[in-house]
Scaffold this motif. Structure first.
Motif, PDB file in Angstrom:
ATOM      1  N   LEU A   1       3.152  -1.542   4.255  1.00 43.51           N
ATOM      2  CA  LEU A   1       2.232  -0.427   4.433  1.00 43.51           C
ATOM      3  C   LEU A   1       2.978   0.888   4.645  1.00 43.51           C
ATOM      4  O   LEU A   1       3.703   1.053   5.623  1.00 43.51           O
ATOM      5  CB  LEU A   1       1.320  -0.741   5.641  1.00 43.51           C
ATOM      6  CG  LEU A   1       0.265   0.265   6.052  1.00 43.51           C
ATOM      7  CD1 LEU A   1      -0.693   0.578   4.905  1.00 43.51           C
ATOM      8  CD2 LEU A   1      -0.519  -0.266   7.249  1.00 43.51           C
ATOM      9  N   ASP A   2       2.766   1.784   3.708  1.00 43.37           N
ATOM     10  CA  ASP A   2       3.354   3.119   3.812  1.00 43.37           C
ATOM     11  C   ASP A   2       2.645   3.894   4.924  1.00 43.37           C
ATOM     12  O   ASP A   2       1.459   3.683   5.165  1.00 43.37           O
ATOM     13  CB  ASP A   2       3.169   3.837   2.456  1.00 43.37           C
ATOM     14  CG  ASP A   2       3.824   5.203   2.423  1.00 43.37           C
ATOM     15  OD1 ASP A   2       4.814   5.408   3.154  1.00 43.37           O
ATOM     16  OD2 ASP A   2       3.342   6.067   1.667  1.00 43.37           O
ATOM     17  N   ILE A   3       3.367   4.767   5.617  1.00 47.77           N
ATOM     18  CA  ILE A   3       2.723   5.562   6.671  1.00 47.77           C
ATOM     19  C   ILE A   3       2.094   6.828   6.091  1.00 47.77           C
ATOM     20  O   ILE A   3       0.946   7.151   6.342  1.00 47.77           O
ATOM     21  CB  ILE A   3       3.714   5.911   7.798  1.00 47.77           C
ATOM     22  CG1 ILE A   3       4.028   4.632   8.594  1.00 47.77           C
ATOM     23  CG2 ILE A   3       3.129   6.999   8.711  1.00 47.77           C
ATOM     24  CD1 ILE A   3       4.501   4.834  10.001  1.00 47.77           C
ATOM     25  N   ARG A   4       2.868   7.545   5.277  1.00 50.79           N
ATOM     26  CA  ARG A   4       2.364   8.819   4.736  1.00 50.79           C
ATOM     27  C   ARG A   4       1.667   8.593   3.404  1.00 50.79           C
ATOM     28  O   ARG A   4       2.310   8.461   2.372  1.00 50.79           O
ATOM     29  CB  ARG A   4       3.515   9.808   4.582  1.00 50.79           C
ATOM     30  CG  ARG A   4       3.978  10.336   5.920  1.00 50.79           C
ATOM     31  CD  ARG A   4       5.118  11.290   5.800  1.00 50.79           C
ATOM     32  NE  ARG A   4       5.639  11.604   7.129  1.00 50.79           N
ATOM     33  CZ  ARG A   4       6.684  12.386   7.351  1.00 50.79           C
ATOM     34  NH1 ARG A   4       7.311  12.935   6.336  1.00 50.79           N
ATOM     35  NH2 ARG A   4       7.097  12.608   8.570  1.00 50.79           N
ATOM     36  N   LEU A   5       0.355   8.552   3.482  1.00 52.55           N
ATOM     37  CA  LEU A   5      -0.453   8.317   2.287  1.00 52.55           C
ATOM     38  C   LEU A   5      -1.336   9.537   2.052  1.00 52.55           C
ATOM     39  O   LEU A   5      -1.715  10.213   3.010  1.00 52.55           O
ATOM     40  CB  LEU A   5      -1.320   7.072   2.499  1.00 52.55           C
ATOM     41  CG  LEU A   5      -0.541   5.753   2.546  1.00 52.55           C
ATOM     42  CD1 LEU A   5      -1.315   4.688   3.295  1.00 52.55           C
ATOM     43  CD2 LEU A   5      -0.196   5.273   1.145  1.00 52.55           C
ATOM     44  N   PRO A   6      -1.679   9.815   0.794  1.00 48.34           N
ATOM     45  CA  PRO A   6      -2.494  11.000   0.520  1.00 48.34           C
ATOM     46  C   PRO A   6      -3.866  10.875   1.177  1.00 48.34           C
ATOM     47  O   PRO A   6      -4.581   9.909   0.941  1.00 48.34           O
ATOM     48  CB  PRO A   6      -2.600  11.029  -1.012  1.00 48.34           C
ATOM     49  CG  PRO A   6      -2.229   9.649  -1.459  1.00 48.34           C
ATOM     50  CD  PRO A   6      -1.328   9.077  -0.414  1.00 48.34           C
TER      51      PRO A   6
ATOM     52  N   VAL B   1       0.886  -1.167   0.000  1.00 47.59           N
ATOM     53  CA  VAL B   1       0.000   0.000   0.000  1.00 47.59           C
ATOM     54  C   VAL B   1       0.923   1.216   0.000  1.00 47.59           C
ATOM     55  O   VAL B   1       1.583   1.504   0.991  1.00 47.59           O
ATOM     56  CB  VAL B   1      -0.917   0.013   1.242  1.00 47.59           C
ATOM     57  CG1 VAL B   1      -1.865   1.217   1.184  1.00 47.59           C
ATOM     58  CG2 VAL B   1      -1.697  -1.289   1.354  1.00 47.59           C
ATOM     59  N   GLU B   2       1.012   1.871  -1.131  1.00 50.63           N
ATOM     60  CA  GLU B   2       2.018   2.932  -1.301  1.00 50.63           C
ATOM     61  C   GLU B   2       1.610   3.834  -2.454  1.00 50.63           C
ATOM     62  O   GLU B   2       1.211   3.351  -3.510  1.00 50.63           O
ATOM     63  CB  GLU B   2       3.383   2.260  -1.573  1.00 50.63           C
ATOM     64  CG  GLU B   2       4.498   3.162  -2.028  1.00 50.63           C
ATOM     65  CD  GLU B   2       4.941   4.140  -0.956  1.00 50.63           C
ATOM     66  OE1 GLU B   2       4.482   5.301  -1.014  1.00 50.63           O
ATOM     67  OE2 GLU B   2       5.716   3.755  -0.070  1.00 50.63           O
ATOM     68  N   ASP B   3       1.681   5.147  -2.232  1.00 48.61           N
ATOM     69  CA  ASP B   3       1.285   6.078  -3.288  1.00 48.61           C
ATOM     70  C   ASP B   3       2.459   6.484  -4.165  1.00 48.61           C
ATOM     71  O   ASP B   3       2.265   6.954  -5.279  1.00 48.61           O
ATOM     72  CB  ASP B   3       0.652   7.334  -2.671  1.00 48.61           C
ATOM     73  CG  ASP B   3       1.604   8.036  -1.723  1.00 48.61           C
ATOM     74  OD1 ASP B   3       2.044   7.387  -0.750  1.00 48.61           O
ATOM     75  OD2 ASP B   3       1.929   9.213  -1.947  1.00 48.61           O
ATOM     76  N   GLU B   4       3.684   6.324  -3.653  1.00 55.15           N
ATOM     77  CA  GLU B   4       4.840   6.761  -4.447  1.00 55.15           C
ATOM     78  C   GLU B   4       5.213   5.679  -5.465  1.00 55.15           C
ATOM     79  O   GLU B   4       5.625   4.584  -5.106  1.00 55.15           O
ATOM     80  CB  GLU B   4       6.038   7.039  -3.532  1.00 55.15           C
ATOM     81  CG  GLU B   4       5.898   8.321  -2.737  1.00 55.15           C
ATOM     82  CD  GLU B   4       6.721   8.281  -1.465  1.00 55.15           C
ATOM     83  OE1 GLU B   4       7.927   8.547  -1.544  1.00 55.15           O
ATOM     84  OE2 GLU B   4       6.168   7.939  -0.409  1.00 55.15           O
ATOM     85  N   GLU B   5       5.055   6.059  -6.747  1.00 55.63           N
ATOM     86  CA  GLU B   5       5.255   5.100  -7.829  1.00 55.63           C
ATOM     87  C   GLU B   5       6.688   4.554  -7.861  1.00 55.63           C
ATOM     88  O   GLU B   5       6.913   3.392  -8.167  1.00 55.63           O
ATOM     89  CB  GLU B   5       4.901   5.765  -9.171  1.00 55.63           C
ATOM     90  CG  GLU B   5       4.511   4.805 -10.260  1.00 55.63           C
ATOM     91  CD  GLU B   5       3.474   3.753  -9.840  1.00 55.63           C
ATOM     92  OE1 GLU B   5       2.427   4.129  -9.300  1.00 55.63           O
ATOM     93  OE2 GLU B   5       3.738   2.559 -10.074  1.00 55.63           O
TER      94      GLU B   5
HETATM   95 CA    CA Z   1       3.799   7.992   0.813  1.00 55.35          CA
END
Ligand code: CA
Length: 237
Positions: free
Chosen positions: A52-57, A7-11
């Motif tokens: 799991l990413d912590i900083r997500l949009p 789960v990560e927003d950074e491509e």
């Molecule tokens: Ca992030």
């Protein structure tokens, strides 16, 4: 085959993890970019492990972890946090909440794999574990001992104080003794996500590793016009 969900927003992180798991082999990866879809994707996909990413949009990985742990279907799934926050408090909060481990960005391929293997070994039943785990976690060759999970290195019982990057490079070389490794391949496989290693800095790392190895420096050979090779013990020692 262990199924990993990220789960990560950074491509760039997603593609680096994809590359790492593909080159290690034996993993199936699903990427979830939208934090709102993390819980439903975990319920329907039942992965063996979640990165799991912590900083997500618009969201926080810690809230997602809480939701995962409150749901009976997803509670048993181990979670490794991908965090840019290296503060002790954040680590404790993460682990208290039920995360199994965390890696601090930028992290290297070797570190990520070691953590994934360690968590899967703890949580997956015997027989379902990835076969490469033992060979990926530790290397013992020609008097050199490297343990990826504790990041410890020694030569003939004497500890080697290696920088993280030096450890990764030596680990890669020593885990494939006798094989010539191209500079580009070494750089690709030891680059921390989001931080590239220049060719010249690879050579500097090798120089430092050799210095720290002392008399055992001959274990790392320069392969002209290609890169480096870890000498098979019976070749020299
Ligand atoms: Ca992030």
């Amino acid at each position: 085959m262990p199924r990993i969900m990220i789960v990560e927003d950074e491509e760039c992180i997603v593609s680096a993890v994809e590359k790492t798991l593909a080159s290690a082999g034996g993993f199936a990866l699903t990427a979830v970019r939208d934090p709102a879809k993390a819980l439903p994707a975990a319920i329907s996909g039942k992965p063996d492990l979640i990165l799991l990413d912590i900083r997500l949009p618009g969201s926080d990985g810690r809230h997602i972890l809480k939701a995962l742990k409150e749901n009976a279907a997803t509670r048993p799934i181990p979670v490794i946090f991908l965090t840019g926050m290296s503060g002790e408090g954040d680590k404790v909060i993460g682990l208290d909440m039920g995360a199994d481990d965390y890696v601090v960005k930028p992290f290297g391929a070797m570190e990520l794999l070691a953590r994934i293997h360690a968590v899967l070994r703890r949580t997956r039943p015997r027989g379902a574990r990835p076969t490469a785990a033992s060979s990926l976690d530790a290397v013992s060759v020609g008097g050199l001992k490297l343990d990826a999970s504790s990041r410890s290195a020694s030569f003939r019982g004497k500890p080697l104080r290696l920088q993280p990057k030096e450890f990764e490079i030596l680990f890669l070389l020593a885990s494939r003794p006798g094989r010539a490794h191209a500079r580009g391949w070494l750089i690709d496989n030891t680059s921390s996500y989001g931080m590239s290693v220049a060719t010249r800095s690879l050579d500097t790392h090798i120089k430092n590793i050799r210095r720290k190895l002392g008399r055992a420096r001959r274990l790392i050979e320069t392969v002209p016009k290609i890169g480096y090779r870890f000498v098979r013990p019976h070749d020299r020692f």
